[in-house]
Design a protein around this motif. Sequence first.
Motif, mmCIF file in Angstrom:
data_model
loop_
_atom_site.group_PDB
_atom_site.id
_atom_site.type_symbol
_atom_site.label_atom_id
_atom_site.label_comp_id
_atom_site.label_asym_id
_atom_site.label_seq_id
_atom_site.Cartn_x
_atom_site.Cartn_y
_atom_site.Cartn_z
ATOM 1 N N TYR A 36 -20.003 -67.065 -14.440
ATOM 2 C CA TYR A 36 -21.270 -67.924 -13.676
ATOM 3 C C TYR A 36 -22.455 -67.165 -13.986
ATOM 4 O O TYR A 36 -22.724 -66.026 -14.288
ATOM 5 N N PRO A 37 -23.592 -68.057 -13.892
ATOM 6 C CA PRO A 37 -24.919 -67.157 -14.322
ATOM 7 C C PRO A 37 -25.357 -66.657 -13.085
ATOM 8 O O PRO A 37 -24.914 -66.659 -11.918
ATOM 9 N N ILE A 38 -26.163 -65.364 -13.465
ATOM 10 C CA ILE A 38 -26.355 -64.346 -12.556
ATOM 11 C C ILE A 38 -27.782 -64.416 -12.493
ATOM 12 O O ILE A 38 -28.635 -64.254 -13.682
ATOM 13 N N GLN A 39 -28.529 -64.316 -11.491
ATOM 14 C CA GLN A 39 -30.018 -64.297 -11.325
ATOM 15 C C GLN A 39 -30.213 -62.798 -10.893
ATOM 16 O O GLN A 39 -29.737 -62.244 -9.738
ATOM 17 N N ILE A 40 -31.100 -62.181 -11.584
ATOM 18 C CA ILE A 40 -31.678 -60.635 -11.227
ATOM 19 C C ILE A 40 -32.895 -60.714 -11.063
ATOM 20 O O ILE A 40 -33.757 -60.943 -11.859
ATOM 21 N N ILE A 41 -33.401 -60.061 -9.896
ATOM 22 C CA ILE A 41 -34.805 -60.020 -9.226
ATOM 23 C C ILE A 41 -35.176 -58.417 -9.225
ATOM 24 O O ILE A 41 -34.376 -57.847 -8.420
ATOM 25 N N GLU A 42 -36.126 -57.966 -9.855
ATOM 26 C CA GLU A 42 -36.446 -56.801 -9.817
ATOM 27 C C GLU A 42 -37.423 -56.456 -8.574
ATOM 28 O O GLU A 42 -38.447 -57.109 -8.494
ATOM 29 N N ASP A 43 -37.297 -55.580 -7.784
ATOM 30 C CA ASP A 43 -38.256 -55.218 -6.616
ATOM 31 C C ASP A 43 -39.263 -54.110 -7.274
ATOM 32 O O ASP A 43 -38.955 -52.841 -6.942
ATOM 33 N N PRO A 44 -40.480 -54.480 -7.446
ATOM 34 C CA PRO A 44 -41.452 -53.588 -7.851
ATOM 35 C C PRO A 44 -41.847 -52.638 -6.660
ATOM 36 O O PRO A 44 -42.597 -51.627 -7.125
ATOM 37 N N VAL A 45 -41.815 -52.977 -5.583
ATOM 38 C CA VAL A 45 -42.503 -52.319 -4.379
ATOM 39 C C VAL A 45 -41.257 -51.064 -3.990
ATOM 40 O O VAL A 45 -41.566 -49.926 -4.229
ATOM 41 N N GLU A 46 -40.105 -51.551 -3.784
ATOM 42 C CA GLU A 46 -39.088 -50.745 -3.209
ATOM 43 C C GLU A 46 -38.176 -50.111 -4.426
ATOM 44 O O GLU A 46 -37.655 -49.228 -4.228
ATOM 45 N N GLY A 47 -38.256 -50.631 -5.637
ATOM 46 C CA GLY A 47 -37.393 -50.293 -6.537
ATOM 47 C C GLY A 47 -35.920 -51.062 -6.440
ATOM 48 O O GLY A 47 -35.602 -51.626 -5.476
ATOM 49 N N GLY A 48 -35.369 -50.834 -7.690
ATOM 50 C CA GLY A 48 -33.984 -51.657 -7.456
ATOM 51 C C GLY A 48 -33.864 -53.028 -8.046
ATOM 52 O O GLY A 48 -34.940 -53.539 -8.325
ATOM 53 N N TYR A 49 -32.771 -53.635 -7.679
ATOM 54 C CA TYR A 49 -32.587 -54.996 -8.123
ATOM 55 C C TYR A 49 -31.741 -55.739 -7.180
ATOM 56 O O TYR A 49 -30.997 -55.114 -6.504
ATOM 57 N N THR A 50 -31.903 -56.769 -7.005
ATOM 58 C CA THR A 50 -31.122 -57.768 -6.292
ATOM 59 C C THR A 50 -30.402 -58.873 -7.125
ATOM 60 O O THR A 50 -31.203 -59.399 -8.232
ATOM 61 N N ALA A 51 -29.140 -59.126 -7.247
ATOM 62 C CA ALA A 51 -28.407 -59.777 -8.228
ATOM 63 C C ALA A 51 -27.553 -60.940 -7.194
ATOM 64 O O ALA A 51 -27.163 -60.505 -6.263
ATOM 65 N N THR A 52 -27.904 -62.223 -7.850
ATOM 66 C CA THR A 52 -27.247 -63.305 -6.765
ATOM 67 C C THR A 52 -26.591 -64.207 -8.029
ATOM 68 O O THR A 52 -26.819 -64.220 -9.188
#
Length: 82
Positions: A12-28
Amino acid sequence: MRDIDYFMKLKYPIQIIEDPVEGGYTATIPDLPGCITCCQRWQDIPAMIADAKQAWITAAIREGIRIPEPTGINNVEVYKNV
């Protein structure tokens, strides 16, 4: 009927978004609504998204929810921090 092993093998395609303020990543996984995970380190994304995918598919099978086949990677929106 297709089982969890069948769906876990699908890519499945995965979308990754980096959080430049808090740090880390959200993957969906956009094809699996609500399949989301977060982590602090880039290298943790594969394991975290695999766990989220397995939990989502397990719950869908248990609840009798239809599990969609993966769409093409070109159907996923790309977000960039500017």
